[in-house]
Design an enzyme around this catalytic site. Structure first.
Site, PDB file in Angstrom:
ATOM      1  N   ARG A  39     -57.418  19.166   1.671  1.00 57.74           N
ATOM      2  CA  ARG A  39     -56.783  19.051   0.332  1.00 57.74           C
ATOM      3  C   ARG A  39     -55.392  18.426   0.447  1.00 57.74           C
ATOM      4  NH1 ARG A  39     -59.456  24.596  -0.224  1.00 57.74           N
ATOM      5  NH2 ARG A  39     -58.036  24.984   1.502  1.00 57.74           N
ATOM      6  N   ILE A  40     -54.566  18.993   1.344  1.00 57.33           N
ATOM      7  CA  ILE A  40     -53.172  18.522   1.428  1.00 57.33           C
ATOM      8  C   ILE A  40     -53.103  17.179   2.149  1.00 57.33           C
ATOM      9  CG2 ILE A  40     -50.841  19.076   2.214  1.00 57.33           C
ATOM     10  CD1 ILE A  40     -51.693  22.087   2.027  1.00 57.33           C
ATOM     11  N   ARG A  55     -48.697  24.540  10.752  1.00 58.62           N
ATOM     12  CA  ARG A  55     -48.249  25.797  11.346  1.00 58.62           C
ATOM     13  C   ARG A  55     -47.558  25.430  12.661  1.00 58.62           C
ATOM     14  NH1 ARG A  55     -48.725  27.853   7.184  1.00 58.62           N
ATOM     15  NH2 ARG A  55     -50.069  29.554   6.512  1.00 58.62           N
ATOM     16  N   ASP A 107     -41.338  21.627   9.354  1.00 59.90           N
ATOM     17  CA  ASP A 107     -41.147  22.694   8.363  1.00 59.90           C
ATOM     18  C   ASP A 107     -41.588  24.040   8.920  1.00 59.90           C
ATOM     19  OD1 ASP A 107     -40.536  23.619   5.653  1.00 59.90           O
ATOM     20  OD2 ASP A 107     -42.704  23.898   5.409  1.00 59.90           O
ATOM     21  N   GLU A 158     -41.417  31.343  14.322  1.00 62.26           N
ATOM     22  CA  GLU A 158     -40.482  31.369  13.195  1.00 62.26           C
ATOM     23  C   GLU A 158     -40.362  32.793  12.633  1.00 62.26           C
ATOM     24  OE1 GLU A 158     -42.791  28.541  10.733  1.00 62.26           O
ATOM     25  OE2 GLU A 158     -43.051  30.155   9.296  1.00 62.26           O
ATOM     26  N   HIS A 175     -39.751  26.451   6.536  1.00 65.71           N
ATOM     27  CA  HIS A 175     -41.068  26.769   5.937  1.00 65.71           C
ATOM     28  C   HIS A 175     -40.975  26.830   4.404  1.00 65.71           C
ATOM     29  CE1 HIS A 175     -45.119  28.936   6.889  1.00 65.71           C
ATOM     30  NE2 HIS A 175     -45.208  28.234   5.761  1.00 65.71           N
TER      31      HIS A 175
END
Ligand code: NAP
Ligand code: 8YV
Length: 313
Positions: free
Chosen positions: A153-154, A231, A255, A260, A278
């Site tokens: 999708r992205i 990720r 990001d 993290e 993020h």
């Protein structure tokens, strides 16, 4: 009738927390803050509310005999042991589609930021360096070659945006798509060797851990840039730091990070990176839509209605 008990396993966006508190008896991260109190209420927990960064391991699921549903505020659910949930017939839901535009926007923003050195330019002006001369030249994006690792999708939304920049677009996935004209490469290494910008947007989890390794970075080469909005675990972070320190690649815009919110000092001191915390889906509009969808899934479950967005099993 008493409200269903749910366990919240993340620091949630406050408007979602307020909505949950109105409809459910909410136990906020009690399994971490007060294990004794958690043990006392665990048999009553019927739902878990997580986010994209949450861990919902088998060990937690096993402690909850009345658990009926796990809801994730986020599209990525790599932190949830879906196999363990499925063995117990517990559905998992996420928030696909509603965040696709924001994450794609952020992928493009990061690509432009590292190529045109926007954060560096901002610092340059603020530091009063402009009168001493111009900044070094940057890298042109329009017409360059983009490689997308993960054309879901992205990834597709990133591709659509990149078409507007006249980029030639190629991709890799485990299964070649039949609904795109973008050039397919069977591996991240083969793709990296043919592009100027490598955009990573796969799910996280064991199957993609370290997918972007030293070999892929070497193939991307000294003029190539890496962008990661997937990720942190998808990139071998020590290998990336080495590649950035030794100009094996030109730069990276990230990001997400392995471990993290802690980000290694070696990465933070580098000049050839752009780092964001993020935030790819972090707009008011999208967080509202994600909250409505996550809450809608819990409501649907407890009202005996079909779930809105159950993850595939
Ligand atoms: P999606 O529609 O499921 O797309 C995932 C894509 O990754 C598919 O094309 C899939 O194709 C590909 N893929 C999976 N494993 C792969 C592998 N080993 N090698 C190459 N390609 C692989 O998911 P989406 O909605 O686009 O979201 C993607 C991910 O973005 C999420 O899971 C999440 O981790 C991340 N995300 C990050 C943020 C953020 O804030 N930074 C926000 C939202 C989402 P195949 O199955 O054919 O391999
Ligand atoms: C969010 C995400 O940061 O959707 C995902 O997978 O990583 C992001 O949208 C997260 O889920 C909210 O904490």
């Amino acid at each position: 009738m008493s409200k269903p008990d749910i366990l919240v396993v993340a620091k949630l966006w406050p408007p979602l927390m307020e909505a949950l508190q109105a409809e459910f008896t909410v136990h906020d991260r009690i399994h971490e803050s007060d294990p004794a109190a958690f043990a006392a209420i665990a048999p009553r927990i019927r739902g878990i509310q997580a986010n994209g960064e949450s861990k919902v391991p088998r060990a937690l699921i096993d402690q909850l005999p009345a658990l009926e549903v796990i809801t994730v505020f986020g599209v990525g659910y790599d932190g949830v042991d879906v196999a363990a949930a499925t063995e117990r017939g517990i559905p998992v839901t996420n928030t696909p589609d509603v965040l696709t535009d924001d994450v794609a926007d952020m992928g493009i923003t990061l690509m432009l930021s590292i190529a045109r050195r926007v954060p560096h330019a901002d610092k340059y002006v603020r530091a009063g360096l402009w009168p001493s001369g111009p900044m070094p030249l940057a890298r042109k994006v329009t017409g360059a070659r983009l490689g997308i690792v993960g054309l879901g999708r992205i990834g597709q939304a990133i591709g659509k945006r990149a078409e507007g920049f006249g980029m030639s677009i190629a991709y890799t996935t485990r299964t070649q798509r039949t609904d795109t004209t973008y050039t397919y490469y069977p591996s991240a290494t083969a793709l990296a060797a043919e592009v100027d910008f490598l955009m990573v947007i796969t799910p996280g989890g064991a199957a993609t851990r370290g997918l972007i390794n030293a070999e892929v970075l070497k193939a991307l080469g000294p003029n190539g840039f890496l962008i990661n909005v997937a990720r942190g675990t998808v990139v071998d972070q020590p290998a990336l730091i080495q590649a950035l320190q030794n100009n094996v690649i030109a730069g990276a815009a990230l990001d997400v990070f392995d471990g993290e919110p802690s980000v290694p000092e070696e990465l933070r001191v580098l000049d050839n990176v752009v780092l964001t915390p993020h935030i790819a889906s972090a707009t008011w509009q999208t967080r509202r839509a994600m909250a409505d969808l996550a809450f809608g899934n819990l409501q649907a479950h407890f009202n005996g209605k079909p779930l809105l967005t159950r993850v595939p099993v």
